[in-house]
Design an enzyme around this catalytic site. Structure first.
Site, PDB file in Angstrom:
ATOM      1  N   TRP A 155      44.291  41.588  49.662  1.00  0.00           N
ATOM      2  CA  TRP A 155      44.298  40.595  50.741  1.00  0.00           C
ATOM      3  C   TRP A 155      43.802  41.215  52.040  1.00  0.00           C
ATOM      4  O   TRP A 155      43.063  40.576  52.797  1.00  0.00           O
ATOM      5  CB  TRP A 155      45.679  39.984  50.910  1.00  0.00           C
ATOM      6  CG  TRP A 155      46.132  39.311  49.654  1.00  0.00           C
ATOM      7  CD1 TRP A 155      47.139  39.705  48.811  1.00  0.00           C
ATOM      8  CD2 TRP A 155      45.573  38.128  49.044  1.00  0.00           C
ATOM      9  NE1 TRP A 155      47.237  38.847  47.741  1.00  0.00           N
ATOM     10  CE2 TRP A 155      46.291  37.884  47.862  1.00  0.00           C
ATOM     11  CE3 TRP A 155      44.525  37.270  49.394  1.00  0.00           C
ATOM     12  CZ2 TRP A 155      45.995  36.799  47.019  1.00  0.00           C
ATOM     13  CZ3 TRP A 155      44.231  36.195  48.563  1.00  0.00           C
ATOM     14  CH2 TRP A 155      44.970  35.975  47.401  1.00  0.00           C
ATOM     15  N   ASP A 186      49.065  39.845  58.780  1.00  0.00           N
ATOM     16  CA  ASP A 186      49.265  38.877  57.704  1.00  0.00           C
ATOM     17  C   ASP A 186      50.653  39.165  57.125  1.00  0.00           C
ATOM     18  O   ASP A 186      50.866  40.212  56.517  1.00  0.00           O
ATOM     19  CB  ASP A 186      48.164  39.088  56.651  1.00  0.00           C
ATOM     20  CG  ASP A 186      48.366  38.226  55.397  1.00  0.00           C
ATOM     21  OD1 ASP A 186      49.387  37.514  55.304  1.00  0.00           O
ATOM     22  OD2 ASP A 186      47.493  38.293  54.506  1.00  0.00           O
ATOM     23  N   LYS A 213      55.880  31.884  49.940  1.00  0.00           N
ATOM     24  CA  LYS A 213      56.793  32.910  49.429  1.00  0.00           C
ATOM     25  C   LYS A 213      58.166  32.779  50.084  1.00  0.00           C
ATOM     26  O   LYS A 213      59.119  32.387  49.428  1.00  0.00           O
ATOM     27  CB  LYS A 213      56.236  34.317  49.654  1.00  0.00           C
ATOM     28  CG  LYS A 213      55.238  34.756  48.595  1.00  0.00           C
ATOM     29  CD  LYS A 213      53.841  34.425  48.967  1.00  0.00           C
ATOM     30  CE  LYS A 213      52.856  35.007  47.957  1.00  0.00           C
ATOM     31  NZ  LYS A 213      51.489  34.685  48.326  1.00  0.00           N
TER      32      LYS A 213
HETATM   33  N1  PLP Z   1      47.791  37.330  52.108  1.00  0.00           N
HETATM   34  C1  PLP Z   1      48.762  37.770  51.291  1.00  0.00           C
HETATM   35  C2  PLP Z   1      49.512  39.005  51.666  1.00  0.00           C
HETATM   36  C3  PLP Z   1      49.054  37.092  50.106  1.00  0.00           C
HETATM   37  O1  PLP Z   1      50.015  37.526  49.294  1.00  0.00           O
HETATM   38  C4  PLP Z   1      48.314  35.927  49.782  1.00  0.00           C
HETATM   39  C5  PLP Z   1      48.582  35.173  48.550  1.00  0.00           C
HETATM   40  O2  PLP Z   1      49.302  35.591  47.663  1.00  0.00           O
HETATM   41  C6  PLP Z   1      47.309  35.515  50.656  1.00  0.00           C
HETATM   42  C7  PLP Z   1      47.082  36.218  51.805  1.00  0.00           C
HETATM   43  C8  PLP Z   1      46.487  34.296  50.380  1.00  0.00           C
HETATM   44  O3  PLP Z   1      47.249  33.186  50.694  1.00  0.00           O
HETATM   45  P1  PLP Z   1      46.731  31.702  50.464  1.00  0.00           P
HETATM   46  O4  PLP Z   1      46.689  31.496  48.989  1.00  0.00           O
HETATM   47  O5  PLP Z   1      47.787  30.879  51.153  1.00  0.00           O
HETATM   48  O6  PLP Z   1      45.390  31.567  51.087  1.00  0.00           O
END
Ligand code: PLP
Length: 320
Positions: free
Chosen positions: A64, A131, A155
């Site tokens: 991510w 994030d 989550k």
């Molecule tokens: N950032 C992190 C740390 C994540 O765990 C996730 C998804 O698991 C995301 C971003 C992406 O999130 P989204 O699916 O809401 O775009």
């Protein structure tokens, strides 16, 4: 599910959700809490759109984090201050330099896939952006060090469909580019997340969940519960001869606990999955880039749930 977001019944839900979010995370004056659509993934572009004028610093600690970094490159110079990619993200890099002239320093506090976590707010004069998709509300945060904190709600906050964004109001409007209306944080800050139709049910769900969290001791108590769950499960992973953890000990996440079979037991992986399923344990398959197992222990997970997994691991060890 049916009421309009403009109905008088909804505004109090939005107001209370914002207020309790601020209270739980102890957010100082001068910040807005936004509830938006698009997921954390849209924030990977919305963050640089709003904050990257010349140069931004990114820490590459997982899938991510890397995706966020890739998007930022569309907007300006991006310095990757450190990366643990060469070791399949098993650790959090230490002792790196953050360029003093960076507009911000971006990092992912919890690496959901690899099970590593940054639990301290970095000490630097460069404004922080994080994030916190997979560990929001699992520990206290010094929000004053950040100009932006964001994450998908699915989550620790709510169900899928809403994205939370905490922005420092006076950090907005500093970039020279023109920003499309929907991607400009000011649009949503000025309209209290009601510029367009917000995801009302996920916001209502978030409110109920935050009330529960508050009634159960807030983020300090959530942190204690998370640490207890993690100590129980990592303790068993380290003791049990069949399994081993994948993340280095000092960077282990309390939210996503990743482990694999020790090499001599590799062929028993599918057996253990079956063994666990028979005991009512679901959703522990590891991400394909790590393999093995991942026990996601978000705020809603009980200690009893973790104990059930630990008991299954012990029983499996005895069987073999
Ligand atoms: N950032 C992190 C740390 C994540 O765990 C996730 C998804 O698991 C995301 C971003 C992406 O999130 P989204 O699916 O809401 O775009």
């Amino acid at each position: 599910m049916e009421i309009s977001h403009r109905a008088k019944d909804f505004q109090p839900i939005m107001d209370e959700a914002e207020a309790i979010f601020k209270e739980l995370l102890d957010i100082p004056e001068g910040y807005s809490v936004l509830f938006l659509g698009g997921g954390a993934s849209l924030q990977f572009c919305q963050v640089p759109y709003n904050f990257l004028e010349k140069k931004a610093a990114y820490l590459n600690t997982g899938t991510w984090a890397k995706k966020a970094l890739k998007e930022a490159k569309l907007f300006g110079e991006v310095v990757e201050v450190a990366s643990s990619e060469a070791d399949n993200y098993t650790y959090i890099p230490k002792n790196f330099d953050i360029p003093a002239d960076a507009d911000y320093f971006h990092f992912t506090t919890n690496n959901t896939i690899f099970g590593t976590e940054i639990t301290k707010d970095f000490d630097t004069n460069v404004p922080l952006i994080a994030d916190m998709s997979s560990d929001i509300f699992s520990r206290p945060v010094d929000v004053s060090k950040y100009i932006c904190i964001y994450g998908g709600a699915q989550k620790n906050l709510s169900m899928a469909g809403v994205t939370f964004v905490v922005v420092k109001n006076d950090a907005l409007g500093k970039v020279s580019r023109r920003i499309p209306t929907m991607l400009d944080y000011r649009t949503h800050a000025e309209k209290g997340s009601m510029f367009n139709t917000p995801p009302v049910v996920p916001i209502y769900t978030a409110l109920q969940n935050m009330k529960w969290l508050k009634a159960n001791g807030g983020v300090e108590a959530a942190q204690k519960r998370a640490q207890e769950r993690a100590a129980l499960l990592y303790g068993e992973i380290d003791r049990n001869r069949i399994f081993r953890g994948t993340a280095v000990e000092e960077d282990r996440s309390v939210m996503n606990i990743c482990f694999v079979m020790n090499d001599e037991y590799k062929e028993l992986e599918a057996d253990f999955m079956q063994f666990a399923t028979e005991r009512g344990i679901v959703g522990i398959k590891g991400h394909r880039s790590v393999g093995g197992f991942r026990a996601s222990c978000y705020n809603a997970m009980s200690l009893e749930g973790v104990q059930t997994l630990v008991d299954a691991m012990k029983e499996f060890e005895q069987k073999h």
